[in-house]
Design a protein around this motif. Structure first.
Motif, PDB file in Angstrom:
ATOM      1  N   SER A   1      35.069  66.970  27.875  1.00  0.00           N
ATOM      2  CA  SER A   1      35.684  68.301  27.880  1.00  0.00           C
ATOM      3  C   SER A   1      34.669  69.412  27.629  1.00  0.00           C
ATOM      4  O   SER A   1      34.830  70.527  28.141  1.00  0.00           O
TER       5      SER A   1
ATOM      6  N   GLY B   1      33.026  71.673  30.532  1.00  0.00           N
ATOM      7  CA  GLY B   1      33.660  72.818  31.193  1.00  0.00           C
ATOM      8  C   GLY B   1      33.768  72.645  32.696  1.00  0.00           C
ATOM      9  O   GLY B   1      33.882  73.617  33.443  1.00  0.00           O
TER      10      GLY B   1
ATOM     11  N   ASP C   1      35.772  70.348  35.800  1.00  0.00           N
ATOM     12  CA  ASP C   1      36.900  69.478  36.131  1.00  0.00           C
ATOM     13  C   ASP C   1      36.664  68.828  37.490  1.00  0.00           C
ATOM     14  O   ASP C   1      36.254  69.495  38.445  1.00  0.00           O
TER      15      ASP C   1
ATOM     16  N   ARG D   1      46.316  76.073  41.648  1.00  0.00           N
ATOM     17  CA  ARG D   1      46.617  77.443  41.216  1.00  0.00           C
ATOM     18  C   ARG D   1      46.756  77.598  39.709  1.00  0.00           C
ATOM     19  O   ARG D   1      46.400  78.632  39.148  1.00  0.00           O
ATOM     20  N   SER D   2      47.277  76.582  39.037  1.00  0.00           N
ATOM     21  CA  SER D   2      47.500  76.687  37.600  1.00  0.00           C
ATOM     22  C   SER D   2      46.380  76.067  36.776  1.00  0.00           C
ATOM     23  O   SER D   2      46.483  75.998  35.547  1.00  0.00           O
ATOM     24  N   GLU D   3      45.327  75.619  37.408  1.00  0.00           N
ATOM     25  CA  GLU D   3      44.210  75.004  36.691  1.00  0.00           C
ATOM     26  C   GLU D   3      43.274  76.081  36.131  1.00  0.00           C
ATOM     27  O   GLU D   3      43.304  77.243  36.547  1.00  0.00           O
ATOM     28  N   ARG D   4      42.412  75.682  35.203  1.00  0.00           N
ATOM     29  CA  ARG D   4      41.512  76.668  34.588  1.00  0.00           C
ATOM     30  C   ARG D   4      40.432  77.152  35.552  1.00  0.00           C
ATOM     31  O   ARG D   4      39.892  78.241  35.377  1.00  0.00           O
ATOM     32  N   HIS D   5      40.106  76.333  36.543  1.00  0.00           N
ATOM     33  CA  HIS D   5      39.173  76.745  37.603  1.00  0.00           C
ATOM     34  C   HIS D   5      39.886  76.572  38.942  1.00  0.00           C
ATOM     35  O   HIS D   5      39.671  75.595  39.658  1.00  0.00           O
ATOM     36  N   PRO D   6      40.763  77.515  39.318  1.00  0.00           N
ATOM     37  CA  PRO D   6      41.629  77.315  40.491  1.00  0.00           C
ATOM     38  C   PRO D   6      40.908  77.346  41.836  1.00  0.00           C
ATOM     39  O   PRO D   6      41.426  76.822  42.819  1.00  0.00           O
TER      40      PRO D   6
ATOM     41  N   GLN E   1      29.897  76.173  35.015  1.00  0.00           N
ATOM     42  CA  GLN E   1      31.179  75.518  34.850  1.00  0.00           C
ATOM     43  C   GLN E   1      32.011  75.745  36.110  1.00  0.00           C
ATOM     44  O   GLN E   1      31.677  76.594  36.936  1.00  0.00           O
TER      45      GLN E   1
ATOM     46  N   SER F   1      35.118  73.713  38.958  1.00  0.00           N
ATOM     47  CA  SER F   1      35.816  72.494  39.382  1.00  0.00           C
ATOM     48  C   SER F   1      35.211  71.961  40.669  1.00  0.00           C
ATOM     49  O   SER F   1      34.626  72.702  41.467  1.00  0.00           O
TER      50      SER F   1
END
Length: 357
Positions: free
Chosen positions: A35, A38, A40, A176-181, A308, A310
């Motif tokens: 985690s 940072g 995904d 869309r709802s992820e921290r890195h959309p 950081q 995704s």
């Protein structure tokens, strides 16, 4: 086109669209990373399609493309050249429309895929060498007056890259709802070139800053073509990772939309799918391992650069199709693969964030 044929085509399109509506969108799995990084990592699970692979999308698009262009009618014999998964999906749709389907496949294609093609009513026509598939498919189509679906030519033009629930639009909707959309990277393999073309065009059309990385197995011509700019680049050798890699550059390959390419060792691909299964429980085919190897490479680079974000890649098909090959230790040893160094590198990657480039 007669009115009866036109009516049949309209009904065939409705049937294909109804099948798409019945199929829920494919899942986006999270691969566990530390985690504190940072970063995904997601795997778009295309194995949950009715025919078990990413090629289900391509097959539907190829059928729709043939129908709307007047090349498929109620009596058309459908011909394809395929290493397996595309033909499985095409046999499924051919049976749905009541059409005869014949695919030209290399003789070394896994028995599991051959069984699936025949389960859906398709017929396999074997060639000894993969490069012979193209001319043999053309010959069969000409001989019976059929339609050569030709995934290698039409993959990039049959898919609507602007939207229409293509795989790229699906990924971005699910993020869309992820921290890195908006992903930093999307990593895909090249079998026809159609998937990378869809993602590359979509991110530019939507004005995203996402970059496209394409991973290529040993013996494949795509990496050499991208590196040299020679679109006639050829190796003449078949890929040992089914579903991706080609002995020649296919017409659907669009190098201009690719930001980075890697050539992944085959042993690394096989080590990666075993690593994936141990870490997540997901059982995938070899091309997923190639994707995962490339994703690890990019994540290692992002960490070294202090970035950081995704990364998204694909789980292309299920591992049950390869139980007697990629997951069989005896088969792996016969091929001369040593998975241990790659497995150790993946363990170190999750501990240190460093992965061999």
């Amino acid at each position: 086109m007669s009115e009866s044929t036109a009516a049949w085509v309209r009904e065939a399109i409705r049937v294909l669209e109804a099948d798409a509506n019945r199929s829920a969108d494919t899942h986006l799995h999270v691969f566990p990373l530390p985690s504190e990084w940072g970063i995904d990592l997601y795997l778009k699970d295309e194995s949950v399609h009715p025919t078990g692979s990413l090629k289900h999308r391509l097959a539907r698009s190829l059928f729709l493309y043939g129908l709307v262009n007047g090349r498929i009618g109620p009596d058309t014999v459908l011909i394809e050249a395929s290493s397996g998964s595309t033909a499985v999906s095409e046999a499924y749709f051919a049976r749905m429309l009541g059409l005869e389907f014949v695919t030209v496949v290399p003789r070394k294609t896994s028995q599991e895929k051959i069984d699936l093609i025949e389960f859906y009513g398709g017929r396999c026509h074997f060639v000894d060498a993969a490069p012979a598939m193209y001319s043999e498919a053309e010959r069969l189509a000409a001989e019976c007056g059929g339609h050569y679906l030709d995934q290698f030519t039409f993959a990039e033009r049959a898919t609507d890259w602007r939207g229409n629930n293509n795989i790229a639009e699906s990924v971005f909707t699910q993020l869309r709802s992820e921290r890195h959309p908006v992903p930093s990277w999307i990593v895909v393999g090249a079998g026809t070139g159609g998937t990378s073309a869809t993602f590359g065009r979509y991110v530019r059309y939507r004005r995203h800053h996402t970059k496209i990385a394409v991973v290529d197995p040993e013996n494949s011509a795509f990496f050499g073509a991208w590196e040299t700019g020679a679109l006639d680049y050829a190796t003449g050798m078949p890929s040992r990772i089914e579903g991706i890699g080609r002995p020649r550059v296919e017409p659907s390959f669009v190098p201009e939309i690719i930001d980075e390419m890697f050539q992944v060792p085959d042993a690394g691909s096989l080590a990666a799918i075993r690593f994936l299964r141990e870490r997540t429980g997901h059982w995938a085919g070899g091309s997923t391992g190639t994707n995962l190897y490339g994703a690890f490479t990019l994540i290692s680079r992002m960490l070294a650069e202090g970035k950081q974000g995704s990364v998204v890649t694909l789980l292309c098909d299920g591992g049950e199709r390869y139980a007697k090959t990629y997951y069989d230790d005896a088969w792996v040893a016969e091929q001369g693969h040593d998975l241990a160094p790659h497995r150790a590198a993946m363990e170190r990657f999750l501990e240190t964030g460093r992965f061999p480039s």
